[in-house]
Design a protein around this motif. Structure first.
Motif, short mmCIF file in Angstrom:
data_model
loop_
_atom_site.label_atom_id
_atom_site.label_comp_id
_atom_site.label_asym_id
_atom_site.label_seq_id
_atom_site.Cartn_x
_atom_site.Cartn_y
_atom_site.Cartn_z
N VAL A 102 16.58 25.59 14.34
CA VAL A 102 15.81 24.59 15.07
C VAL A 102 14.71 24.01 14.19
CG1 VAL A 102 14.28 24.23 17.04
CG2 VAL A 102 16.33 25.62 17.31
N SER A 103 14.01 24.87 13.48
CA SER A 103 12.90 24.43 12.64
C SER A 103 13.37 23.51 11.53
CB SER A 103 12.18 25.64 12.06
OG SER A 103 11.08 25.26 11.26
N ALA A 104 14.53 23.83 10.95
CA ALA A 104 15.06 22.99 9.87
C ALA A 104 15.48 21.62 10.36
CB ALA A 104 16.25 23.69 9.20
N GLY A 105 15.78 21.49 11.65
CA GLY A 105 16.24 20.21 12.18
C GLY A 105 15.15 19.32 12.72
N LEU A 106 13.99 19.90 13.08
CA LEU A 106 12.92 19.11 13.69
C LEU A 106 12.03 18.48 12.64
CD1 LEU A 106 11.81 21.33 16.72
CD2 LEU A 106 13.22 19.27 16.74
N GLY A 107 11.58 17.26 12.93
CA GLY A 107 10.68 16.56 12.02
C GLY A 107 10.78 15.06 12.20
N ALA A 108 10.14 14.32 11.27
CA ALA A 108 10.15 12.86 11.35
C ALA A 108 11.57 12.31 11.27
CB ALA A 108 9.28 12.29 10.23
N TYR A 109 12.44 12.97 10.52
CA TYR A 109 13.85 12.60 10.46
C TYR A 109 14.64 13.75 11.07
CZ TYR A 109 18.21 10.60 8.70
OH TYR A 109 19.46 10.03 8.60
N PRO A 110 14.94 13.69 12.37
CA PRO A 110 15.59 14.83 13.04
C PRO A 110 17.03 15.02 12.59
CG PRO A 110 15.42 12.95 14.53
CD PRO A 110 14.66 12.57 13.29
N THR A 165 30.43 19.20 11.25
CA THR A 165 30.13 17.96 10.53
C THR A 165 28.72 18.01 9.99
OG1 THR A 165 31.58 16.73 12.03
CG2 THR A 165 30.00 15.45 10.71
N PRO A 166 28.54 18.00 8.66
CA PRO A 166 27.19 18.03 8.09
C PRO A 166 26.49 16.69 8.27
CG PRO A 166 28.82 17.82 6.35
CD PRO A 166 29.59 18.02 7.63
N PRO A 167 25.18 16.62 8.09
CA PRO A 167 24.45 15.35 8.26
C PRO A 167 24.79 14.36 7.16
CG PRO A 167 22.99 17.06 7.41
CD PRO A 167 24.30 17.74 7.77
N ASP A 168 24.30 13.12 7.32
CA ASP A 168 24.54 12.09 6.32
C ASP A 168 23.73 12.40 5.06
OD1 ASP A 168 21.89 11.42 6.91
OD2 ASP A 168 22.46 9.80 8.26
N THR A 222 19.48 15.35 2.15
CA THR A 222 18.32 15.37 1.24
C THR A 222 17.09 15.95 1.93
OG1 THR A 222 19.17 13.42 0.06
CG2 THR A 222 16.83 13.97 -0.21
N VAL A 223 16.83 15.47 3.15
CA VAL A 223 15.68 15.98 3.90
C VAL A 223 15.84 17.48 4.16
CG1 VAL A 223 14.51 15.89 6.13
CG2 VAL A 223 15.13 13.77 4.97
N LEU A 224 17.04 17.88 4.52
CA LEU A 224 17.30 19.27 4.88
C LEU A 224 17.12 20.20 3.68
CD1 LEU A 224 18.25 21.11 7.19
CD2 LEU A 224 20.59 20.72 6.42
N TRP A 225 17.74 19.87 2.55
CA TRP A 225 17.77 20.78 1.42
C TRP A 225 16.58 20.65 0.48
CZ3 TRP A 225 20.84 24.89 1.00
CH2 TRP A 225 21.95 24.95 1.85
N ASP A 226 15.93 19.49 0.48
CA ASP A 226 14.79 19.32 -0.43
C ASP A 226 13.44 19.53 0.24
OD1 ASP A 226 16.63 18.73 -2.35
OD2 ASP A 226 16.28 16.56 -2.37
N VAL A 227 13.40 19.43 1.59
CA VAL A 227 12.12 19.53 2.29
C VAL A 227 12.10 20.68 3.31
CG1 VAL A 227 10.45 18.31 3.73
CG2 VAL A 227 11.75 17.05 1.99
#
Length: 369
Positions: free
Chosen positions: A48-56, A76-79, A84-89
């Motif tokens: 949940v924490s990895a998915g929440l933020g300015a770019y959900p 299905t992985p994200p676009d 990038t948001v998921l793995w870098d931030v």
């Protein structure tokens, strides 16, 4: 000649005095359920924490991305932007929060065991502040002797020195006094605060911003490089669990009984103090001063499974990671797009709990006057 009689109830367990085997089974069941529940909660909150933020990023896509990373083509992985948001931030931040929380949770449990005091905690007794002085001294002086490890090394030296000072100063007649421990923590925090304030006063603007980060606590600057750097410190600290958990249980009986049972008390103290200083220093070096994690988590675990360190220490690691990750999630979402300092959130959660423990401890001891 009649056979001798035995007292009523002697020699067989009753409902009010259950068999030791039954108690052990129930204890193992509670321990297994606790560890399983904490692990499941940690994974769920992390997704949940990895998915929440300015770019959900939806939770199912977060899980799919993680599964794809280990070679399982499920979901299905994200676009590209989401990846990038998921793995870098997000994932570095979540991972660092779990590592820091685990380090503080275990350090708090170790400190309470070795000090024999339920109110011992790295932030309360000044160990975190001492380690922060070492980290800020490196920032202030610009030293880079050991590269990225310079801050960790300096933080560890100051954290270890602070731990040893508090331990020696608070000991009296073979035990650690509650009032002396707390007052020592007040004094250490005051001295550390003065040192940090002095360095802040003579720092440049860029340094002041970094120093403020250490004082308030945050994992917002997390990177995979920082995760890689804290991992060896965490593993070394956690390596103490299988070696000294049982001996910490024996120490709870008293120093004399522990020695009679074969425990080298002084050697154990040195090893455990070094381990908890390493854990605390690594946490401070990467997240700043984050208080009360090491106080709240071990006490909650004890309420469920009892004081045995073989379960208490790993459960405190899982619980610490879960609590700090949840606090970080609250810190970055409660006032979005602004971010609340992580240390503020943990202090708001832990402060009232500390008052409760202080009142309960004083009531049990019949006052401290």
């Amino acid at each position: 000649m009649t056979a001798p009689t035995t007292p009523t109830g002697a020699g067989e367990p009753t409902a009010s005095d259950p068999a030791p085997g039954g108690r052990r089974v129930r204890h193992r069941v509670r321990a297994t359920l606790l560890l399983t529940g904490l692990t499941a909660a940690l994974v769920a909150v992390a997704l949940v924490s990895a998915g929440l933020g300015a770019y959900p990023v939806p939770v199912d896509q977060v899980a799919a991305s993680l599964l794809h990373a280990i070679g399982l083509d499920l979901g299905t992985p994200p676009d590209r932007i989401g990846q990038t948001v998921l793995w870098d931030v997000r994932l570095p931040r979540v991972t660092l929060a779990v590592a820091v929380g685990a380090a503080l949770g275990v350090a708090g449990a170790m400190m309470q065991g070795i000090f024999g005091n339920p109110l011992a905690e790295p932030g309360v007794i000044g160990v975190s502040s001492g380690a922060a002085v070492g980290a800020i001294l490196v920032i202030f002086s610009g030293l880079t002797v050991f590269g990225h490890w310079t801050i960790i090394a300096s933080s560890f030296v100051f954290g270890l020195a602070t731990t040893l000072f508090v331990y020696v100063f608070a000991r009296s007649h073979g035990r650690t006094e509650v009032v002396t421990l707390l007052l020592t923590g007040v004094a250490v925090n005051a001295v550390a605060g003065a040192a940090i304030g002095l360095m802040t006063n003579f720092s440049q603007d860029a340094q002041i911003q970094t120093i403020t980060f250490w004082q308030l606590g945050s994992v917002s600057t997390a990177t995979w490089a920082k995760v890689a750097a804290i991992t060896p410190c965490l593993l070394l600290g956690l390596a103490v669990i299988p070696l000294y958990a049982r001996r910490l249980d024996l120490l709870a009986l008293g120093e004399g009984p522990a020695r009679h049972l074969g425990v080298d008390v002084e050697r154990m103290r040195l090893v455990v103090i070094a381990a908890l200083a390493l854990l605390t220093s690594a946490a401070v070096a990467f997240a700043g001063i984050v208080a009360f994690i090491g106080l709240v988590v071990p006490h909650i675990v004890r309420m469920v499974t009892g004081p045995g360190h073989r379960i208490l220490l790993p459960s405190s690691a899982l619980g610490g990671g879960l609590l700090l990750m949840s606090a970080d999630l609250l810190a970055r979402t409660a006032a979005a797009p602004a971010e609340i300092p992580l240390g503020v959130v943990t202090a708001a959660l832990g402060g009232p709990f500390f008052f409760f423990l202080l009142h309960r401890t004083r009531a049990k001891q019949g006052g401290w006057s």
